[in-house]
Design a protein around this motif. Structure first.
Motif, PDB file in Angstrom:
ATOM      1  N   CYS A 171      -3.916  -4.551  -1.432  1.00  0.00           N
ATOM      2  CA  CYS A 171      -3.703  -5.158  -0.108  1.00  0.00           C
ATOM      3  C   CYS A 171      -3.894  -6.668  -0.164  1.00  0.00           C
ATOM      4  O   CYS A 171      -4.940  -7.152  -0.561  1.00  0.00           O
ATOM      5  CB  CYS A 171      -4.660  -4.548   0.911  1.00  0.00           C
ATOM      6  SG  CYS A 171      -4.504  -5.305   2.537  1.00  0.00           S
ATOM      7  N   ASP A 216      -6.839  -7.551   1.807  1.00  0.00           N
ATOM      8  CA  ASP A 216      -8.050  -6.809   1.442  1.00  0.00           C
ATOM      9  C   ASP A 216      -8.582  -5.891   2.550  1.00  0.00           C
ATOM     10  O   ASP A 216      -9.785  -5.838   2.797  1.00  0.00           O
ATOM     11  CB  ASP A 216      -9.134  -7.816   1.019  1.00  0.00           C
ATOM     12  CG  ASP A 216     -10.252  -7.157   0.225  1.00  0.00           C
ATOM     13  OD1 ASP A 216      -9.982  -6.145  -0.449  1.00  0.00           O
ATOM     14  OD2 ASP A 216     -11.405  -7.650   0.285  1.00  0.00           O
ATOM     15  N   CYS A 240      -4.707   1.547  -2.370  1.00  0.00           N
ATOM     16  CA  CYS A 240      -4.177   0.739  -1.266  1.00  0.00           C
ATOM     17  C   CYS A 240      -5.020  -0.507  -1.036  1.00  0.00           C
ATOM     18  O   CYS A 240      -4.495  -1.598  -0.843  1.00  0.00           O
ATOM     19  CB  CYS A 240      -4.092   1.572   0.011  1.00  0.00           C
ATOM     20  SG  CYS A 240      -5.586   2.531   0.362  1.00  0.00           S
ATOM     21  N   ASN A 241      -6.320  -0.329  -1.063  1.00  0.00           N
ATOM     22  CA  ASN A 241      -7.208  -1.474  -0.861  1.00  0.00           C
ATOM     23  C   ASN A 241      -7.068  -2.473  -2.014  1.00  0.00           C
ATOM     24  O   ASN A 241      -7.093  -3.681  -1.817  1.00  0.00           O
ATOM     25  CB  ASN A 241      -8.659  -1.002  -0.731  1.00  0.00           C
ATOM     26  CG  ASN A 241      -9.650  -2.159  -0.780  1.00  0.00           C
ATOM     27  OD1 ASN A 241     -10.440  -2.272  -1.709  1.00  0.00           O
ATOM     28  ND2 ASN A 241      -9.589  -3.030   0.196  1.00  0.00           N
ATOM     29  N   GLU A 242      -6.885  -1.923  -3.206  1.00  0.00           N
ATOM     30  CA  GLU A 242      -6.800  -2.759  -4.402  1.00  0.00           C
ATOM     31  C   GLU A 242      -5.572  -3.669  -4.398  1.00  0.00           C
ATOM     32  O   GLU A 242      -5.589  -4.733  -4.994  1.00  0.00           O
ATOM     33  CB  GLU A 242      -6.749  -1.844  -5.629  1.00  0.00           C
ATOM     34  CG  GLU A 242      -7.464  -2.371  -6.832  1.00  0.00           C
ATOM     35  CD  GLU A 242      -7.570  -1.310  -7.921  1.00  0.00           C
ATOM     36  OE1 GLU A 242      -8.645  -1.182  -8.483  1.00  0.00           O
ATOM     37  OE2 GLU A 242      -6.581  -0.599  -8.199  1.00  0.00           O
ATOM     38  N   CYS A 248       0.834  -1.216   0.000  1.00  0.00           N
ATOM     39  CA  CYS A 248       0.000   0.000   0.000  1.00  0.00           C
ATOM     40  C   CYS A 248       0.862   1.257   0.000  1.00  0.00           C
ATOM     41  O   CYS A 248       0.466   2.290  -0.547  1.00  0.00           O
ATOM     42  CB  CYS A 248      -0.983  -0.006   1.169  1.00  0.00           C
ATOM     43  SG  CYS A 248      -0.249   0.071   2.808  1.00  0.00           S
ATOM     44  N   PRO A 285     -10.018  -2.695   4.017  1.00  0.00           N
ATOM     45  CA  PRO A 285     -10.704  -1.538   3.414  1.00  0.00           C
ATOM     46  C   PRO A 285     -10.103  -0.229   3.933  1.00  0.00           C
ATOM     47  O   PRO A 285     -10.762   0.538   4.656  1.00  0.00           O
ATOM     48  CB  PRO A 285     -12.160  -1.721   3.848  1.00  0.00           C
ATOM     49  CG  PRO A 285     -12.084  -2.478   5.135  1.00  0.00           C
ATOM     50  CD  PRO A 285     -10.849  -3.335   5.062  1.00  0.00           C
ATOM     51  N   ILE A 286      -8.863   0.037   3.568  1.00  0.00           N
ATOM     52  CA  ILE A 286      -8.136   1.178   4.145  1.00  0.00           C
ATOM     53  C   ILE A 286      -8.887   2.509   3.975  1.00  0.00           C
ATOM     54  O   ILE A 286      -9.007   3.263   4.945  1.00  0.00           O
ATOM     55  CB  ILE A 286      -6.692   1.254   3.596  1.00  0.00           C
ATOM     56  CG1 ILE A 286      -5.910   0.010   4.053  1.00  0.00           C
ATOM     57  CG2 ILE A 286      -5.975   2.522   4.081  1.00  0.00           C
ATOM     58  CD1 ILE A 286      -4.496  -0.073   3.516  1.00  0.00           C
ATOM     59  N   GLY A 341      -8.150   4.726  -3.084  1.00  0.00           N
ATOM     60  CA  GLY A 341      -8.475   3.302  -2.969  1.00  0.00           C
ATOM     61  C   GLY A 341      -7.464   2.356  -3.588  1.00  0.00           C
ATOM     62  O   GLY A 341      -7.661   1.145  -3.579  1.00  0.00           O
TER      63      GLY A 341
END
Lengths: 252, 462
Positions: free
Chosen positions: B369, B372, B365-367, B313, B374-375, B363
């Motif tokens: 991770c 997964d 970072c979430n993609e 991330c 949900p940062i 988003g």
């Protein structure tokens, strides 16, 4: 991001034009209406609509954001699909709002609206089943997948429609997954970081001299266009729906 | 107007450092993407599975932690619990002092950074040497890591060559191989002289008590080769149910962190030396560190405890790429740090409550991770908490008036039309504090409020 798997896809739809189109980009809202009508939709425009409440949501002022969202749920009553020509405002309705209402009694009302909300390209392709867009648009474009459509079908849907248009070429560019740097109020509270991100995005997107910089979010384009303009090297920006509209006009 | 701290840091950041951070991070993102895409047909499904595994583990931590303790004891290890960072530091020095240990070697461990272990050991007269090359350079420079996996992402080889020269490790030479060779020679002596080796742990299996360590330099194995005592500092959230989950987690960790299918060294440690297995330290201590993690587990941000510290991330984050790790003023930088650091600060939350604001919420970072997380959602929740606790947030516009306007359609329509006056005045001269930062680098399009509404009305009449 979460997204309701079974959203209504009837042809009478409610348009949420978004506050940016209300204030600056009437052309985009008009194009949305014409494109939806071409797709066989009857477009309703609930006049009391304002904003999705995202600015307050992003600032952390959830009570203020919820006040706006409660107003929005009253404006968009019923069970027709709600169509939004912006990935970010759509995501506010179907993802952000349920998050800020997690502990509120009226979560079901907000969730109901969330389940009816579609981003425009997602609706055209995955809601109405349109695979190809008619007409002609002879240009080379660089397409920025707006960040709030990550994890949804929107980016792919918009690309699918664009690529099906006669004469249109979508050109690739570097670091495509990167954000344009707008980020709502982030753009004014972190102006240096935001502008640096935007300049980098512009550098990549303009590297092979596209005719237009295209996105599904006017906020990204307002930021990128404004940066290029201030920097003395203006670029032409278009919402993808303006291309769909334009292609129709050249259909003959 | 006051400035956000991350913004200020980024604005003043040396261009060379910024470019090093950016190109290194971008290369990391690219490698990760290529290796995951080549090796798996549906990497996102794998990420979601890993997320479920980690979520399950933290939601049943009470059970698994106890089970891990039993398994570790069965293997012959001593198990300690530390509630605070100070407790954890004291637990380490108590073990060392009891054994009369004066010198320790350390392999890379984020939790030891988090509790500032080296400072503590120094204060009680124990020499502690970082053996990961990046961490060693940080140590001799009196610097701080600026990336979870690549602590010296902000340095170049010329800086490092100068530090080595200063430390008496040979004449100035910025050839990376020479630098590495010199560090190796220096480390060998330290490994042989050390009384104890300190490590972290990437995972601890509750079922078997197996402690898993991944490294690329093999330094953690050396830390446990000659010394008689092994101390492992482990965040309580590192426990997983069994060895089976490692098949998913290890496959994602290396690929997400460095784009490697597997790190060069993966160690499975099954307790101290025994008569049937004579190699390794004779004494093993595992210190489970809480340091606010129980509070995080009890909060609505518990998903952050899934984190396996891969740094993906950070690499993908456009803000991290502009600001660098030190901008985050804490041990964990980037998106994960913007969530974790204010939470780990406990009652000092407000001091780091600005970090969740340092994000465009894109988003990415979430993609990427691997578990997964949900940062962006967690960043938003913490922004809301900051707002509720009146944490200072320079540059954040107040939203009360906006909410009133946006929930009164009459007022809204009036404002849309009347704002057209903005087209007639030079915007730069308007005393609007939140407009000026925009205008400095960007123009604003013409105000056309109400145009679409009248077009729509006319259309209906037809």
């Amino acid at each position: 991001m979460t997204h309701s798997p079974s959203r209504p896809n009837g042809r009478t739809v409610q348009l949420m034009a978004t506050c940016l189109c209300d204030a600056f980009f009437d052309d985009v809202a008009k194009a949305t209406v014409e494109v939806l009508e071409h797709a066989g939709c009857e477009v309703e425009f609930p006049e009391n609509q304002t904003c999705c409440g995202q600015p307050a949501f992003n600032c952390g002022d959830w009570p203020a954001s919820r006040e706006v969202m409660r107003h929005t749920t009253r404006v968009f009553e019923g069970d027709k699909p709600v169509i939004v020509p912006s990935g970010s405002c759509a995501a506010m309705l179907f993802h952000g709002a349920p998050l800020e209402f997690e502990k509120e009694k009226d979560l079901p009302t907000v969730q109901k609206l969330a389940n009816r909300t579609w981003e425009l390209a997602d609706f055209l392709v995955n809601g109405l089943g349109i695979e190809k867009w008619p007409g002609r648009f002879p240009a080379r474009i660089a397409f920025h997948r707006a960040c709030h459509t990550r994890g949804t079908g929107s980016g792919e849907a918009a690309l699918k429609l664009l690529q099906s248009i006669d004469g249109l070429e979508v050109i690739p560019f570097g670091e495509a997954e990167q954000c344009c740097g707008f980020g709502g109020t982030f753009s004014v509270s972190f102006p240096h970081v935001s502008s640096s991100m935007g300049c980098l995005k512009l550098e990549h997107m303009t590297a092979s001299n596209p005719d237009f910089i295209v996105s599904g979010d006017m906020s990204c384009l307002m930021h990128l266009g404004g940066l290029a303009d201030r920097g003395g090297q203006p670029v032409k920006t278009l919402h993808f729906v303006q291309i769909l509209q334009s292609a129709l006009h050249r259909h003959g | 107007m006051a400035e956000q701290k991350v913004e200020l840091f980024a604005r003043r950041l040396d261009r060379g450092v910024q470019q090093a951070v950016h190109s290194n991070s971008a290369a990391g993102t690219e490698k990760r993407y290529t290796v995951l895409g080549t090796d798996y047909s549906a990497p996102d499904d794998l990420r979601r599975l890993a997320g479920q595994i980690r979520q399950h583990a933290i939601e049943h931590l009470d059970t698994y932690l106890e089970q891990a303790e039993q398994s570790l004891k069965r293997q012959g290890a001593h198990v300690h619990y530390a509630v605070t960072a100070e407790d954890a530091c004291r637990a380490v020095s108590d073990i060392l002092q009891k054994a009369g240990a004066k010198k320790v070697v350390k392999s890379k461990s984020m939790i030891s950074e988090e509790i500032h272990l080296n400072d503590h050991l120094g204060s009680v007269g124990i020499e502690s040497v970082e053996t990961d090359l990046g961490e060693y350079i940080i140590q001799i420079d009196g610097d701080h890591p600026s990336h979870i996996v690549k602590p010296i992402i902000h340095k170049n080889r010329r800086d490092i060559a100068k530090s080595f020269e200063r430390e008496g490790l040979g004449d100035y030479n910025d050839d990376p191989e020479t630098i590495t060779r010199r560090a190796r020679v220096f480390m060998r002596d330290k490994y042989l002289q050390a009384d104890a080796g300190i490590t972290g742990a990437n995972f601890v299996s509750a079922e078997t008590g197996r402690l898993v360590l991944v490294t690329n330099e093999g330094n953690s194995r050396f830390c446990l080769a000659a010394p008689k005592i092994h101390i492992a500092l482990v965040g309580i959230e590192k426990v997983i149910p069994s060895d089976a989950e490692l098949a998913v987690l290890l496959n994602l960790l290396g690929r997400s962190a460095t784009g490697q299918q597997l790190t060069v060294y993966t160690e499975f440690i099954n307790g101290p030396a025994r008569t049937d297995r004579p190699s390794g330290p004779q004494e093993m201590h595992v210190i489970f560190v809480d340091n606010e993690r129980s509070q995080i587990l009890a909060s609505d941000c518990r998903e952050i405890l899934r984190c396996i510290r891969c740094g993906a991330c950070l690499n993908v984050c456009p803000v991290y790429r502009q600001a660098s790790g030190h901008a985050y003023r804490s041990v964990y930088p980037g998106p994960v740090g913007a969530v974790l650091s204010p939470l780990l600060a406990g009652k000092n939350f407000k001091q780091l409550a600005d970090l969740p604001k340092a994000s465009s919420l894109c988003g990415a970072c979430n993609e990427v991770c691997p578990v997964d997380i949900p940062i962006p959602d967690l960043l938003l929740k913490l922004r809301n908490r900051g707002h509720e606790e009146h944490a200072p947030s320079p540059g954040t516009p107040p939203m009360g008036a906006f909410a009133k306007l946006a929930s009164s359609p009459m007022l809204w329509r009036f404002a849309m039309k009347s704002n057209k006056v903005m087209n007639l005045v030079p915007l730069e001269k308007l005393p609007l504090p939140y407009l000026q930062p925009w205008l400095k680098t960007r123009t604003l399009p013409e105000w056309r409020g109400g145009e679409f509404r009248s077009w729509m009305k006319d259309r209906r009449k037809k």
